[in-house]
Design an enzyme around this catalytic site. Structure first.
Site, PDB file in Angstrom:
ATOM      1  N   SER A 154     -59.108 -14.431  17.009  1.00  0.00           N
ATOM      2  CA  SER A 154     -59.794 -13.179  16.463  1.00  0.00           C
ATOM      3  C   SER A 154     -59.795 -12.070  17.414  1.00  0.00           C
ATOM      4  O   SER A 154     -60.124 -12.409  18.670  1.00  0.00           O
ATOM      5  CB  SER A 154     -60.971 -13.854  15.660  1.00  0.00           C
ATOM      6  N   ILE A 200     -62.165  -8.745  19.364  1.00  0.00           N
ATOM      7  CA  ILE A 200     -63.522  -8.484  19.830  1.00  0.00           C
ATOM      8  C   ILE A 200     -63.918  -7.167  18.843  1.00  0.00           C
ATOM      9  O   ILE A 200     -63.051  -6.427  18.578  1.00  0.00           O
ATOM     10  CB  ILE A 200     -63.460  -8.254  21.327  1.00  0.00           C
ATOM     11  N   HIS A 221     -64.663 -10.315  14.557  1.00  0.00           N
ATOM     12  CA  HIS A 221     -65.656 -11.728  14.912  1.00  0.00           C
ATOM     13  C   HIS A 221     -66.322 -10.909  15.919  1.00  0.00           C
ATOM     14  O   HIS A 221     -66.649 -11.247  17.062  1.00  0.00           O
ATOM     15  CB  HIS A 221     -64.781 -12.660  15.531  1.00  0.00           C
ATOM     16  N   LYS A 224     -60.331 -13.742  11.983  1.00  0.00           N
ATOM     17  CA  LYS A 224     -59.141 -13.124  12.438  1.00  0.00           C
ATOM     18  C   LYS A 224     -59.123 -11.773  11.818  1.00  0.00           C
ATOM     19  O   LYS A 224     -58.517 -10.696  12.483  1.00  0.00           O
ATOM     20  CB  LYS A 224     -58.129 -14.154  11.860  1.00  0.00           C
ATOM     21  N   CYS A 229     -71.112 -18.799  18.921  1.00  0.00           N
ATOM     22  CA  CYS A 229     -70.939 -17.880  18.058  1.00  0.00           C
ATOM     23  C   CYS A 229     -71.247 -18.310  16.738  1.00  0.00           C
ATOM     24  O   CYS A 229     -71.040 -17.942  15.512  1.00  0.00           O
ATOM     25  CB  CYS A 229     -69.227 -17.870  18.059  1.00  0.00           C
TER      26      CYS A 229
END
Lengths: 385, 385
Positions: free
Chosen positions: A207, A209, A332, A328, A83
């Site tokens: 968070s 998808i 993300h 959030k 990430c």
């Protein structure tokens, strides 16, 4: 080494972009950046992406995206650091310009996650963890963060409700960001009642998808004013790493790579935490935001949630966090997130953050995390416009 | 910019390494390099890898491998450019040192393919092609190369048997390389009779699937002699790109990215093709070797196979090719291949290539290709020891 500035930014809304392919998303962000400022020549493209091979049926994004945005021929590669891929791409773009190999570089991040089903995405995200020692034991990426959060609560006597402030703040800020995936308010009461994902992490600790892309154009600061009235200078760019597997860290309650990365960045920028006007944290889970605030010198060990409880992370607070919604609220799209953070910092430092504008901000920091802290990329940017 | 040299190399045998995990393979190569020359400090690790997420259950290789070789904390990322990932990692390592961001960098490549089944590997390799326009139509990566080869044979009146020399030469050289996967001779008769894979590409046109890792240590040339008596200088490092999809290229019979990349490299090194003493081509398929020789100025358009027929590519020939076995004989662990090529060039330029030694070689070139020519990375190295 040369001083480097960001002369242009571009981004898509984070969303379920079922009507757009991965290359179209990337192109939307890159072409938006080039529409802001086009130096007429691009020397290289670095693409941050984590899981396009697993969930979008495509590797080799460097050449693919370069060609699709009209840059056929240019140097182009994909960069992956879980990430943390997005900011790692910015870091490599910075290095190419600072070192004199390139004058004009695009760093972009893109991820298309929502065409795949939840199981596929969960399996792909777990590739950020240690395959031999963690995921092979049945741990998902959420459950690894849940272990961290549970231990943190036990060790420091922190309650789950103490984390609510991070989610409330992020969603409040997302409302003012037209590119945010979830621009809706969240209350502490909703946070307390949200359904459990991996105990103690619930839905509103996590968070979402999403699909999205973001891009920046970098060039030497001495050329920047030819292309924009509001260049934003890169004061520092630093990557540090740690053990991928949680069990092998010297102290899982301290994000050692975040500490190393931010210390390098403070040193390069010749500043201290008190000089930072806003901080884009990697709030993939609320526990990460707390640990980062501690690793970066804004809170003592075990005290990170107090900043959220005391309202110090709001737009008008001591250290504004997730000012455009964070992972959030904005969403993300994993390999793109680090570039979104940089784009949002630039919006703030240019004074273009609208209702979310942090007053009189001059220096901002973004920290992008790969895995549960194994790769941490820190950027510190400065308004010079 | 600073002059950069390679001070150490390491590699594993290319093989079916069922007893070793991906991180162990990478560590074997990296620790072998550090055993040759250890500057006592490493500032960054760049890992070339293509499909570990798809076939080895692991992304996030930068942090994972850095930690496993004792470099916890260091800057580390994975670089992906399909089968050109390895040399792309070397390119980024070169850039970091040349630009002054780092003094000591490890560039490594690793791929572990043989734990997965053939179908999984074939699907993963196809991620190098265009997912929306090629693989979605049923094309595999071999069949894309078969289209290229068929068109080449038609366009230039070349017969399949004319390609035999590439396979014969590669396997002859592999015999002298203890790290080669297939150190066995191949005859033109065997080539003619080999079973068909994707017409006209047969088994002996094709490089094998294998596991392996290779690594180099880079530092400024002015420091290199502190660590080795035989530094090898990087004269040029260049990446260029083209359309990923074959159908969208201006001229599929000319590898435009190979041409652009090598022209940049010749220009940086201030040399011409006549100055090159040996050339490590990306002979994943025999057609690629022919096209590369043409793109790099060693043969006229449509004449690449004549060099192989005339024996000019042998160790004692005009332009020795695949001197340690190439992708065909040494093996092709995809994300590692580009680093193997650099390691082998260094062996030759140091005079450590044993029975395969090219006499009096001073300047060598390696070209690593991603996709069927969409990313091409060229390095030119020079003996200065």
């Amino acid at each position: 080494m040369r001083d480097v500035s960001i002369i242009a930014i571009g981004q898509t809304k984070v969303d379920e972009h079922w009507g757009k392919s991965l290359r179209h998303l990337a192109a939307d962000a890159i072409l938006a950046a080039l529409a802001e400022a086009n130096p007429g020549r691009i020397d290289a493209l670095y693409v941050g992406n984590m899981i396009s091979g697993e969930v979008a049926g495509q590797e080799h994004l460097g050449a693919l995206i370069a060609d699709f945005v009209g840059l056929r021929g240019v140097e182009a590669v994909k960069v992956e650091a879980a990430c943390g891929s997005g900011a790692a791409a910015v870091r490599l773009g910075y290095a190419a310009v600072a070192g004199g190999l390139c004058d004009f570089v695009i760093a972009a991040g893109v991820e298309k996650m929502t065409d795949a089903n939840g199981g596929e995405v969960t399996a792909a995200l777990a590739l950020a963890a240690d395959g031999d020692y963690e995921t092979s034991q049945g741990l998902s990426f959420v459950s690894i963060n849940a272990l961290l959060m549970r231990r943190y609560m036990y060790e420091f006597g922190v309650k789950h409700e103490d984390f609510a402030g991070f989610a409330v703040n992020a969603h409040k800020n997302a409302i003012g960001n037209p590119n945010a995936m979830f621009p809706y308010p969240v209350t502490a009461q909703a946070f307390a009642k949200a359904r459990m994902i991996a105990d103690p992490i619930n839905l509103l600790d996590s968070s979402p998808i999403g699909d999205g892309a973001a891009a920046v154009v970098l060039c030497p600061t001495e050329m920047a004013r030819q292309f924009t009235e509001k260049p934003v200078r890169v004061m520092a760019s630093a990557i540090a790493t740690d053990s991928v597997a949680l069990h092998d860290r010297h102290d899982p309650m301290a994000l050692q790579a975040a500490y190393l990365s931010v210390q390098r960045a403070y040193s390069l920028a010749k500043i201290t935490p008190g000089d930072i006007d806003l901080f884009e944290t990697h709030d993939a889970f609320t526990i990460m935001a707390a640990l980062e605030l501690e690793a970066c010198g804004f809170a003592q060990r075990g005290q990170g949630t107090r900043l959220a409880q005391a309202g110090e992370i709001g737009i008008d607070g001591r250290i504004p966090v997730s000012t455009m919604g964070g992972l959030k609220g904005r969403g993300h799209p994993v390999g793109a997130t680090g570039v979104y953070q940089i784009v949002e910092l630039v919006q703030q430092l240019r004074g273009e953050a609208g209702v979310n504008q942090v007053k009189d901000c001059r220096i901002g920091m973004a920290q992008n995390i790969g895995g549960s802290g194994a790769t941490v990329v820190t950027h510190i940017l400065e308004r010079i416009g």
